[in-house]
Design an enzyme around this catalytic site. Structure first.
Site, PDB file in Angstrom:
ATOM      1  N   GLU A  23      50.277  32.908  40.980  1.00 42.57           N
ATOM      2  CA  GLU A  23      50.131  33.089  39.535  1.00 42.57           C
ATOM      3  C   GLU A  23      51.452  33.313  38.823  1.00 42.57           C
ATOM      4  O   GLU A  23      52.435  33.770  39.402  1.00 42.57           O
ATOM      5  CB  GLU A  23      49.133  34.195  39.222  1.00 42.57           C
ATOM      6  CG  GLU A  23      49.506  35.595  39.604  1.00 42.57           C
ATOM      7  CD  GLU A  23      48.530  36.592  38.976  1.00 42.57           C
ATOM      8  OE1 GLU A  23      48.568  36.733  37.737  1.00 42.57           O
ATOM      9  OE2 GLU A  23      47.739  37.208  39.706  1.00 42.57           O
TER      10      GLU A  23
ATOM     11  N   HIS B 123      45.709  33.659  38.417  1.00 40.73           N
ATOM     12  CA  HIS B 123      45.624  34.805  37.520  1.00 40.73           C
ATOM     13  C   HIS B 123      44.192  35.329  37.365  1.00 40.73           C
ATOM     14  O   HIS B 123      43.281  34.589  37.022  1.00 40.73           O
ATOM     15  CB  HIS B 123      46.185  34.399  36.153  1.00 40.73           C
ATOM     16  CG  HIS B 123      46.333  35.523  35.180  1.00 40.73           C
ATOM     17  ND1 HIS B 123      47.107  36.630  35.443  1.00 40.73           N
ATOM     18  CD2 HIS B 123      45.798  35.725  33.943  1.00 40.73           C
ATOM     19  CE1 HIS B 123      47.055  37.449  34.408  1.00 40.73           C
ATOM     20  NE2 HIS B 123      46.266  36.928  33.489  1.00 40.73           N
TER      21      HIS B 123
ATOM     22  N   SER C  74      45.329  41.839  33.599  1.00 42.08           N
ATOM     23  CA  SER C  74      46.271  41.117  32.742  1.00 42.08           C
ATOM     24  C   SER C  74      46.836  42.038  31.660  1.00 42.08           C
ATOM     25  O   SER C  74      47.435  43.069  31.971  1.00 42.08           O
ATOM     26  CB  SER C  74      45.585  39.877  32.176  1.00 42.08           C
ATOM     27  OG  SER C  74      46.518  38.985  31.612  1.00 42.08           O
TER      28      SER C  74
END
Length: 299
Positions: A234, A264, A140
Site C-alpha cells: 500500500e 490499503h 487510514s
C-alpha cells in the site's frame, strides 16, 4: 483469478475522477455492499453533540468499549460505510463499539474532527467507562486521528486509554514517502494525488507538518501503546513505518505488523477476503489482550 485478484480488479475499475459528493456516496455504498450480521445491535446516540452509534454483538462485554474513528481522508467515510468493519472488530474483541460521525472537511477543516474525537472520549468517560476499559481504533485518516487524539488527551491532562489499534494509518500529510511511488502500481485504493487533495481539504493553508494532523511530527511520549497493521503493497506503508519509529523513539510500546500482498485498509473487505477476516480476528484479539493487561495493571 483468486479472491484477492478479483477484489483488486474491482477496486481498479472504479472511476478515478469523482467529486467529493460522489466519493461520499461511493464510500457509503460499502454499507449496502457489505450488510451487517443479523445479530449486531445498533443504537444511535449523541456524544456531546457528535452523532455516534453503539454496536454490539451477543458476546460483547458491557464494561469495555472500542472508540472507533473511520477513515476517508477526513473528507468522506461515515458510520454507514464502516459499520460492517466496526461491528466485527467489536465481535472479535468481545467489546462494544462507539463509532463517531465526526465532522468532515472541507466544510469542517482541522481541528474540528479532533475536537469531536475528544468529545467522544469524554462522553465515554462520563458514561462510566474507565480509561483502561477504552480502546481507540481507526483506519487510514481515522487511524491518524486516533494518534492525534492520544496526543491531545495528553496535552489536556487527561488519562490515556488502554491502547490504540491503527489500520493503514495516514500519519504524514506531506505525502513525501517513497512508498507512494514504490507501491503506485500495487495499491488499488490510494495514491499520492488523492492524499494531496484531501490534505488540502483538511488543513487548508496550514503546514502539512502540523503535529495534530501529521502525528509523525508530534511528541508521542506518554501516549497509550500502539498496534499498527499495514499492507506491504500500500501507498501508506512508509507512514506506518515512520509512525512506528517515532513512537519507539518516544519510548512508547508499539507493535507493527506488515501484511504481505495487502493493499490499503484491506480488512474493510473481510466478507470477501480471507486476509481481511484474519486481520479483523487478530486485531480483536490484540485489543482484548491490551485492555485486559491495562485492567490488571500490567500495561
Amino acid at each position: 483469478m483468486n479472491e484477492l485478484e478479483r477484489l483488486e480488479a474491482m477496486l481498479r475499475a472504479r472511476p478515478a475522477s469523482l467529486s467529493i459528493e460522489q466519493r461520499r456516496v461511493a464510500s457509503d455504498a460499502l454499507g449496502d455492499l457489505f450488510p451487517l450480521a443479523v445479530d449486531v445491535r445498533v443504537e444511535q446516540v449523541g456524544a456531546y453533540g457528535v452523532p455516534a452509534e453503539w454496536t454490539s454483538t451477543p458476546v460483547a462485554s458491557t464494561s469495555e468499549v472500542i472508540l472507533y474513528l473511520h477513515g476517508g481522508g477526513y473528507v468522506w467515510g461515515s458510520l454507514k460505510s464502516h459499520r460492517h468493519l466496526v461491528s466485527e472488530l467489536g465481535r472479535a474483541a468481545t467489546m462494544r463499539t462507539l463509532a463517531l460521525d465526526y465532522r468532515r472537511a472541507p466544510e469542517f477543516p482541522f481541528p474540528q474532527a479532533l475536537e469531536d474525537a475528544v468529545s467522544g472520549y469524554r462522553f465515554l468517560l462520563d458514561s462510566g467507562f474507565k480509561p483502561r476499559q477504552i480502546a481507540v481504533a481507526g483506519d487510514s485518516a481515522g487511524a491518524g486521528l486516533a494518534v492525534a487524539l492520544l496526543v491531545r488527551l495528553k496535552e489536556l491532562g487527561m488519562q490515556q486509554p488502554a491502547c490504540a489499534f491503527l489500520l493503514s494509518p495516514w500519519a504524514d500529510m506531506t505525502a513525501t514517502a517513497d512508498s507512494y511511488s514504490r507501491n503506485a502500481k500495487q495499491d488499488p485504493v490510494l495514491n499520492r494525488e488523492i492524499i494531496q487533495f484531501v490534505a488540502e481539504q483538511y488543513l487548508e493553508r496550514r503546514s502539512r507538518e502540523t503535529p495534530l494532523a501529521s502525528p509523525v511530527f508530534a511528541d508521542l511520549s506518554g501516549i497509550a501503546p500502539l498496534t499498527i497493521f499495514v499492507g506491504a503493497t500500500e501507498a501508506l506503508l512508509d507512514d506506518a513505518v515512520a509512525l512506528t519509529r517515532a513512537a519507539g523513539l518516544a519510548d512508547v510500546s508499539v507493535r507493527l505488523e506488515i501484511w504481505p500482498k495487502m493493499f490499503h485498509v484491506w480488512a474493510t473487505y473481510h466478507q470477501v477476503l480471507a486476509q481481511g477476516r484474519q486481520g479483523v480476528a487478530r486485531a480483536g484479539r490484540l485489543l482484548r489482550e491490551a485492555v485486559e493487561a491495562a485492567s490488571s495493571g500490567e500495561g
